[in-house]
Design a protein around this motif. Structure first.
Motif, PDB file in Angstrom:
ATOM      1  N   ALA A 293      55.061  30.007  55.068  1.00  0.00           N
ATOM      2  CA  ALA A 293      53.911  29.350  55.688  1.00  0.00           C
ATOM      3  C   ALA A 293      53.045  28.585  54.694  1.00  0.00           C
ATOM      4  CB  ALA A 293      53.053  30.378  56.426  1.00  0.00           C
ATOM      5  N   SER A 294      53.243  28.816  53.407  1.00  0.00           N
ATOM      6  CA  SER A 294      52.357  28.203  52.415  1.00  0.00           C
ATOM      7  C   SER A 294      53.048  27.227  51.475  1.00  0.00           C
ATOM      8  CB  SER A 294      51.668  29.292  51.587  1.00  0.00           C
ATOM      9  OG  SER A 294      52.612  30.146  50.973  1.00  0.00           O
ATOM     10  N   LEU A 295      54.371  27.183  51.488  1.00  0.00           N
ATOM     11  CA  LEU A 295      55.109  26.258  50.619  1.00  0.00           C
ATOM     12  C   LEU A 295      56.203  25.559  51.408  1.00  0.00           C
ATOM     13  CD1 LEU A 295      55.665  28.290  47.301  1.00  0.00           C
ATOM     14  CD2 LEU A 295      54.042  26.420  47.676  1.00  0.00           C
ATOM     15  N   PRO A 296      56.443  24.266  51.121  1.00  0.00           N
ATOM     16  CA  PRO A 296      57.565  23.579  51.774  1.00  0.00           C
ATOM     17  C   PRO A 296      58.898  24.218  51.392  1.00  0.00           C
ATOM     18  CG  PRO A 296      56.082  22.021  50.692  1.00  0.00           C
ATOM     19  CD  PRO A 296      55.679  23.384  50.235  1.00  0.00           C
ATOM     20  N   ARG A 297      59.884  23.994  52.243  1.00  0.00           N
ATOM     21  CA  ARG A 297      61.183  24.622  52.000  1.00  0.00           C
ATOM     22  C   ARG A 297      61.786  24.185  50.681  1.00  0.00           C
ATOM     23  NH1 ARG A 297      65.648  24.135  56.599  1.00  0.00           N
ATOM     24  NH2 ARG A 297      64.054  25.434  57.611  1.00  0.00           N
ATOM     25  N   TRP A 298      61.659  22.898  50.341  1.00  0.00           N
ATOM     26  CA  TRP A 298      62.298  22.413  49.120  1.00  0.00           C
ATOM     27  C   TRP A 298      61.656  23.041  47.876  1.00  0.00           C
ATOM     28  CZ3 TRP A 298      59.694  19.758  45.301  1.00  0.00           C
ATOM     29  CH2 TRP A 298      58.438  19.228  45.634  1.00  0.00           C
ATOM     30  N   VAL A 299      60.350  23.328  47.939  1.00  0.00           N
ATOM     31  CA  VAL A 299      59.678  23.984  46.812  1.00  0.00           C
ATOM     32  C   VAL A 299      60.165  25.425  46.687  1.00  0.00           C
ATOM     33  CG1 VAL A 299      57.467  24.723  45.854  1.00  0.00           C
ATOM     34  CG2 VAL A 299      57.664  22.497  46.984  1.00  0.00           C
ATOM     35  N   ARG A 300      60.286  26.103  47.813  1.00  0.00           N
ATOM     36  CA  ARG A 300      60.745  27.499  47.783  1.00  0.00           C
ATOM     37  C   ARG A 300      62.185  27.597  47.297  1.00  0.00           C
ATOM     38  NH1 ARG A 300      60.927  29.326  53.012  1.00  0.00           N
ATOM     39  NH2 ARG A 300      60.348  27.318  53.910  1.00  0.00           N
ATOM     40  N   LEU A 301      63.018  26.668  47.725  1.00  0.00           N
ATOM     41  CA  LEU A 301      64.409  26.694  47.266  1.00  0.00           C
ATOM     42  C   LEU A 301      64.508  26.365  45.779  1.00  0.00           C
ATOM     43  CD1 LEU A 301      66.289  25.006  50.265  1.00  0.00           C
ATOM     44  CD2 LEU A 301      66.132  27.442  49.673  1.00  0.00           C
ATOM     45  N   GLY A 302      63.668  25.421  45.319  1.00  0.00           N
ATOM     46  CA  GLY A 302      63.653  25.116  43.889  1.00  0.00           C
ATOM     47  C   GLY A 302      63.205  26.295  43.061  1.00  0.00           C
ATOM     48  N   ALA A 303      62.164  27.001  43.545  1.00  0.00           N
ATOM     49  CA  ALA A 303      61.702  28.194  42.839  1.00  0.00           C
ATOM     50  C   ALA A 303      62.770  29.274  42.850  1.00  0.00           C
ATOM     51  CB  ALA A 303      60.418  28.710  43.484  1.00  0.00           C
ATOM     52  N   PHE A 304      63.492  29.393  43.964  1.00  0.00           N
ATOM     53  CA  PHE A 304      64.561  30.381  44.073  1.00  0.00           C
ATOM     54  C   PHE A 304      65.651  30.126  43.034  1.00  0.00           C
ATOM     55  CE2 PHE A 304      68.692  31.507  46.092  1.00  0.00           C
ATOM     56  CZ  PHE A 304      68.540  32.881  46.085  1.00  0.00           C
ATOM     57  N   VAL A 305      66.056  28.860  42.890  1.00  0.00           N
ATOM     58  CA  VAL A 305      67.075  28.507  41.896  1.00  0.00           C
ATOM     59  C   VAL A 305      66.559  28.779  40.485  1.00  0.00           C
ATOM     60  CG1 VAL A 305      68.412  26.602  40.915  1.00  0.00           C
ATOM     61  CG2 VAL A 305      68.174  26.806  43.394  1.00  0.00           C
ATOM     62  N   ALA A 306      65.292  28.419  40.230  1.00  0.00           N
ATOM     63  CA  ALA A 306      64.714  28.662  38.902  1.00  0.00           C
ATOM     64  C   ALA A 306      64.632  30.150  38.602  1.00  0.00           C
ATOM     65  CB  ALA A 306      63.325  28.026  38.817  1.00  0.00           C
ATOM     66  N   GLY A 307      64.287  30.960  39.614  1.00  0.00           N
ATOM     67  CA  GLY A 307      64.213  32.401  39.406  1.00  0.00           C
ATOM     68  C   GLY A 307      65.561  32.996  39.065  1.00  0.00           C
ATOM     69  N   ILE A 308      66.611  32.551  39.773  1.00  0.00           N
ATOM     70  CA  ILE A 308      67.956  33.041  39.471  1.00  0.00           C
ATOM     71  C   ILE A 308      68.368  32.615  38.061  1.00  0.00           C
ATOM     72  CG2 ILE A 308      70.395  32.818  40.077  1.00  0.00           C
ATOM     73  CD1 ILE A 308      69.590  32.628  42.967  1.00  0.00           C
ATOM     74  N   ALA A 309      68.050  31.378  37.698  1.00  0.00           N
ATOM     75  CA  ALA A 309      68.394  30.894  36.362  1.00  0.00           C
ATOM     76  C   ALA A 309      67.666  31.684  35.281  1.00  0.00           C
ATOM     77  CB  ALA A 309      68.058  29.408  36.249  1.00  0.00           C
ATOM     78  N   ALA A 310      66.406  32.063  35.540  1.00  0.00           N
ATOM     79  CA  ALA A 310      65.644  32.839  34.562  1.00  0.00           C
ATOM     80  C   ALA A 310      66.260  34.222  34.374  1.00  0.00           C
ATOM     81  CB  ALA A 310      64.195  32.958  35.013  1.00  0.00           C
ATOM     82  N   VAL A 311      66.674  34.854  35.469  1.00  0.00           N
ATOM     83  CA  VAL A 311      67.321  36.161  35.359  1.00  0.00           C
ATOM     84  C   VAL A 311      68.639  36.046  34.609  1.00  0.00           C
ATOM     85  CG1 VAL A 311      68.345  38.061  36.658  1.00  0.00           C
ATOM     86  CG2 VAL A 311      66.204  37.038  37.439  1.00  0.00           C
ATOM     87  N   ALA A 312      69.399  34.998  34.913  1.00  0.00           N
ATOM     88  CA  ALA A 312      70.666  34.786  34.218  1.00  0.00           C
ATOM     89  C   ALA A 312      70.448  34.574  32.727  1.00  0.00           C
ATOM     90  CB  ALA A 312      71.401  33.581  34.826  1.00  0.00           C
ATOM     91  N   ALA A 313      69.380  33.851  32.377  1.00  0.00           N
ATOM     92  CA  ALA A 313      69.079  33.632  30.959  1.00  0.00           C
ATOM     93  C   ALA A 313      68.750  34.940  30.263  1.00  0.00           C
ATOM     94  CB  ALA A 313      67.927  32.636  30.815  1.00  0.00           C
ATOM     95  N   ASP A 314      68.016  35.817  30.947  1.00  0.00           N
ATOM     96  CA  ASP A 314      67.695  37.124  30.367  1.00  0.00           C
ATOM     97  C   ASP A 314      68.946  37.957  30.138  1.00  0.00           C
ATOM     98  OD1 ASP A 314      65.028  36.565  30.301  1.00  0.00           O
ATOM     99  OD2 ASP A 314      64.570  37.581  32.194  1.00  0.00           O
ATOM    100  N   LEU A 315      69.958  37.747  30.972  1.00  0.00           N
ATOM    101  CA  LEU A 315      71.205  38.493  30.834  1.00  0.00           C
ATOM    102  C   LEU A 315      72.152  37.862  29.819  1.00  0.00           C
ATOM    103  CD1 LEU A 315      71.948  39.307  34.591  1.00  0.00           C
ATOM    104  CD2 LEU A 315      71.137  40.890  32.834  1.00  0.00           C
ATOM    105  N   GLY A 316      71.738  36.724  29.249  1.00  0.00           N
ATOM    106  CA  GLY A 316      72.569  36.067  28.246  1.00  0.00           C
ATOM    107  C   GLY A 316      73.499  35.021  28.796  1.00  0.00           C
ATOM    108  N   TYR A 317      73.288  34.621  30.056  1.00  0.00           N
ATOM    109  CA  TYR A 317      74.150  33.612  30.673  1.00  0.00           C
ATOM    110  C   TYR A 317      73.471  32.254  30.739  1.00  0.00           C
ATOM    111  CZ  TYR A 317      76.965  37.585  32.107  1.00  0.00           C
ATOM    112  OH  TYR A 317      77.742  38.721  32.109  1.00  0.00           O
TER     113      TYR A 317
END
Length: 251
Positions: free
Chosen positions: A137-161
């Motif tokens: 309700a507070s963010l457009p879909r494209w912003v939420r999906l972009g944040a979702f991809v960035a969050g997954i990438a950040a976790v992957a970076a922490d794991l060494g990927y």
């Protein structure tokens, strides 16, 4: 005056923690430094004989953080969201799990670092994924999906990927903070806590943004301050979970 579900218990724990640090710091402060300020390796000794007293304000900050984390939701507020309560309820579960994981690692560092890394990654992935529908309700879909991809990438970076020591985590945290600021369930205090933590994260000792020589005392003090502000991450997550007890239309 606001009352919290576990406010008195949380206050007792916070006071006991600060008092315990204050009692031990005058005797075995090197051991305490490893718990209060987990800088690897601890370089507080380089600041001189008065360095032990640096731990006291840090302990006070951590005691305040413990109170914020443990106090629970406000009593007598809006109607609570039932458990699991859809995506919001499951996000609360994930946020509390993340806070518990952080506290356990801080107080009792495990022997199996790989287990701690992977378990933390799974919890963070749950948080990243559940924020997508909760902030609808507070963010457009494209912003939420972009944040979702960035969050997954950040976790992957922490794991060494992926590339380490990059600000990619901010590409997830900033949209989440913007979404929280636009959502009436979350208070300004919670949003500001997350924003300060994000700034401290960018300046953390392992970040590309800070490189102080060890012989520079102000640099060491700044490093200690940045590490101490890491406690705000748990406060942000805990407050975010506490305040999700309120549905958007009644917040």
């Amino acid at each position: 005056m606001r009352r919290y579900r576990f406010g008195r218990i949380a206050a007792l724990v916070a006071v006991a923690y600060v008092a315990g640090v204050g009692m031990v710091v005058s005797a075995d402060w090197i051991t305490v430094a490893g718990v209060v300020v987990p800088v690897e390796p601890p370089h507080l000794m380089e600041l001189g004989p008065w360095a032990r007293w640096v731990l006291l304000p840090v302990a006070v900050l951590q005691g305040w953080a413990l109170w914020q984390v443990l106090r629970g939701p406000v009593l007598g507020g809006a109607a609570r969201v039932g458990w699991p309560g859809g995506a919001a309820g499951w996000l609360r579960v994930a946020l509390y799990a993340s806070v518990a994981h952080t506290l356990l690692l801080h107080l009792w560092p495990p022997d199996d670092a790989e287990w701690a890394t992977w378990s933390g990654a799974l919890v963070r992935l749950a948080v990243v994924g559940l924020y997508v529908p909760v902030l609808a309700a507070s963010l457009p879909r494209w912003v939420r999906l972009g944040a979702f991809v960035a969050g997954i990438a950040a976790v992957a970076a922490d794991l060494g990927y992926g590339p380490g020591d990059t600000p990619i985590w901010l590409l997830w945290a900033v949209p989440v903070l913007v979404g929280q600021a636009r959502d009436p369930r979350w208070s300004r205090g919670t949003v500001w806590t997350g924003a300060i933590f994000a700034a401290a994260w960018l300046l953390r000792p392992t970040s590309f943004a800070i490189r102080f020589p060890r012989e520079l005392d102000p640099g060491l003090l700044f490093e200690v301050a940045v590490v101490a502000l890491g406690a705000l991450g748990a406060v942000w997550e805990a407050r975010s979970a506490h305040e999700l007890t309120r549905p958007p239309e009644t917040a």
